[in-house]
Design an enzyme around this catalytic site. Structure first.
Site, PDB file in Angstrom:
ATOM      1  N   ASP A 158       0.827  -1.206   0.000  1.00  0.00           N
ATOM      2  CA  ASP A 158       0.000   0.000   0.000  1.00  0.00           C
ATOM      3  C   ASP A 158       0.859   1.252   0.000  1.00  0.00           C
ATOM      4  OD1 ASP A 158      -2.038   1.831   0.277  1.00  0.00           O
ATOM      5  OD2 ASP A 158      -2.497   1.335   2.348  1.00  0.00           O
ATOM      6  N   ASP A 357      -2.460   6.489  -5.646  1.00  0.00           N
ATOM      7  CA  ASP A 357      -2.638   5.586  -4.509  1.00  0.00           C
ATOM      8  C   ASP A 357      -2.900   4.174  -5.019  1.00  0.00           C
ATOM      9  OD1 ASP A 357      -2.997   4.828  -1.778  1.00  0.00           O
ATOM     10  OD2 ASP A 357      -5.169   4.953  -2.054  1.00  0.00           O
TER      11      ASP A 357
END
Length: 478
Positions: A158, A357
């Site tokens: 992530d 992201d």
């Protein structure tokens, strides 16, 4: 013998014929050019391509030979060993989009907390909060080794998180079920705890958004998620193994109390910019440089490479250095649909800025930008019947009577004149066997942060030169 009058007539007729042929050829070339432009303004997509296969299609062999490279799996696809567990069913798209919205809201909360004096980090780590980070559900996994001897763990990676953590025995409070055996520090000869008085303990505030606490002299971390998931445990050090590279004294969270929507994964790898992220901790080896390619289908694999090893021609756009957050800020300058740049004022993208992201599924755009995109897309799809909105997706089509469709091309341009053409899988998403929607959503307010999500990153090699302050894209990455 030809008369002068005949010759004059013949020459004139021949000249007119040549003019006609030249005009005809000019029109033909113009038609071909126009037809070629039309063809390049649309993708022809087979409806079946919206859906993953039931068997795994591994990535290119050339990628597997890269140094410091890990294979990337979608955690709900057939390539992931987690999906082979019949006990846990894959979440529905509705659930995925709901969790995605929670993640987006939590990103906004974190950014707002940085800009105000009411910091999220002032919360106590032992009380799970309603706000903070959120994993979402459109996540990708890699396997890494931890401990001596190493134990292989399947972890979500992530770019919107900093601290790497995994569940640890003895799970003093609570652990969720995971596919891999839970890491037991007692079995590792290189494991140690981080002291409360160490400077690295205090760094947890920026990495987690929470002030660390202390238990019997050991630093205690806590990270909370917007969907009420959380992890609390001992801040620790152990040997990390990435492919064949070994990193002693890697700092991570050894979770003793973990709950939430983590699937059957063992935890999370933080690829943010904080000093405690894996990017910073491995900087002496990899130079704060990594890249990944997310597979275009859940039935394929991609890769995560630490260090410089790009496979194609990379276009770089600078990170927005004016933002001090650990997020990766970028500058979108324009959007093009079917070869036509949309009439979006430059101030629209600058008002709130944008980040890239890996954990957000659907790209979020400023209201004005999304309205222009949706309108242009509808114009290109006008021959297909509209379908009702689905969750956060409001530009949808009933494709029940089609086996293939023509979809307008979509391109994004970033600062530095970096233009990328999205793959078909980054433009539309199937919400049922007969309905597909434009894979973008509009923000509710012009001041809300824009997010370039992972659906739009599919099939690109996305390169993060963190030390060099730039982000790169290479087409056909996997």
């Amino acid at each position: 013998m030809a008369t002068p009058h005949f010759l004059s007539t013949f020459i004139k007729s021949s000249f007119l014929f040549l003019v006609f042929i030249s005009s005809f050829l000019d029109q033909t070339h113009a038609f071909e050019a126009k037809n070629s432009k039309i063809q390049h303004s649309f993708h022809t997509i087979e409806i079946s391509s919206f859906f993953p296969a039931s068997v795994c299609s591994p990535s290119k062999d050339s990628i597997k030979k890269r140094p410091s490279t890990l294979e990337v799996f979608h955690w709900h696809g057939p390539c992931s060993k987690l999906s082979q567990d019949e006990v846990v069913a894959a979440p529905s798209l509705s659930d995925i989009l709901s969790h995605d919205q929670s993640r987006v809201k939590s990103i906004r909360t974190r950014l707002d907390s940085i800009r105000t004096t009411d910091k999220v980090k002032d919360e106590k780590v032992n009380l799970p909060a309603q706000s903070g980070s959120s994993l979402g559900s459109g996540n990708y996994l890699v396997s890494m080794g931890l401990g001596s001897p190493k134990k292989t763990l399947s972890l979500i990676f992530d770019t919107g998180s900093d601290l790497t953590w995994t569940q640890c025995q003895p799970c003093a409070r609570s652990c969720y079920k995971q596919q891999d055996p839970i890491f037991d520090p007692k079995t590792s000869t290189s494991y140690s705890n981080v002291s409360c008085t160490s400077t690295t303990c205090s760094q947890l505030s920026s990495a987690t958004g929470n002030t660390p606490s202390c238990s019997l002299g050991t630093c205690v971390y806590g990270i909370q998620y917007g969907d009420q998931s959380f992890s609390v445990g001992l801040f620790s050090k152990d040997t990390l193994t990435i492919a064949t590279d070994v990193f002693p004294d890697f700092m991570f969270g050894c979770g003793q109390n973990n709950r939430g929507l983590f699937g059957r994964t063992a935890g999370l790898i933080g690829l943010g910019r904080d000093p405690l992220s894996i990017v910073s901790q491995t900087a002496t080896k990899y130079g704060k440089y990594f890249s990944y390619c997310l597979p275009s289908k859940a039935s394929s694999t991609g890769y995560l490479t630490l260090g410089k090893a790009t496979s194609g021609s990379v276009q770089f756009t600078p990170f927005d250095s004016s933002q001090g957050s650990s997020f990766y800020f970028i500058s979108i300058t324009s959007i093009t649909v079917s070869g036509q740049q949309l009439p979006i004022g430059g101030a629209v993208f600058k008002t709130a800025g944008a980040i890239i992201d890996s954990g957000t599924v659907i790209t979020r755009l400023p209201p004005a930008a999304y309205s222009a995109l949706s309108a242009a897309f509808k114009q290109g799809m006008k021959k297909y019947p509209a379908a009702p909105a689905f969750s956060i997706l409001d530009t949808c089509y009933d494709l029940s009577n089609y086996t293939s469709i023509s979809v307008p091309t979509v391109s994004f341009t970033f600062d530095g004149e970096v233009k990328i053409n999205l793959s078909p899988s980054g433009i539309m998403i199937a919400v049922s066997s007969t309905v597909a929607c434009l894979a973008f959503a509009g923000n509710g307010d012009a001041a809300d942060i824009g997010i370039f999500g992972n659906t739009q990153q599919l099939a690109f090699e996305v390169v993060y030169d963190v030390a060099g302050g730039k982000l790169g894209f290479a087409a056909a990455g996997c």
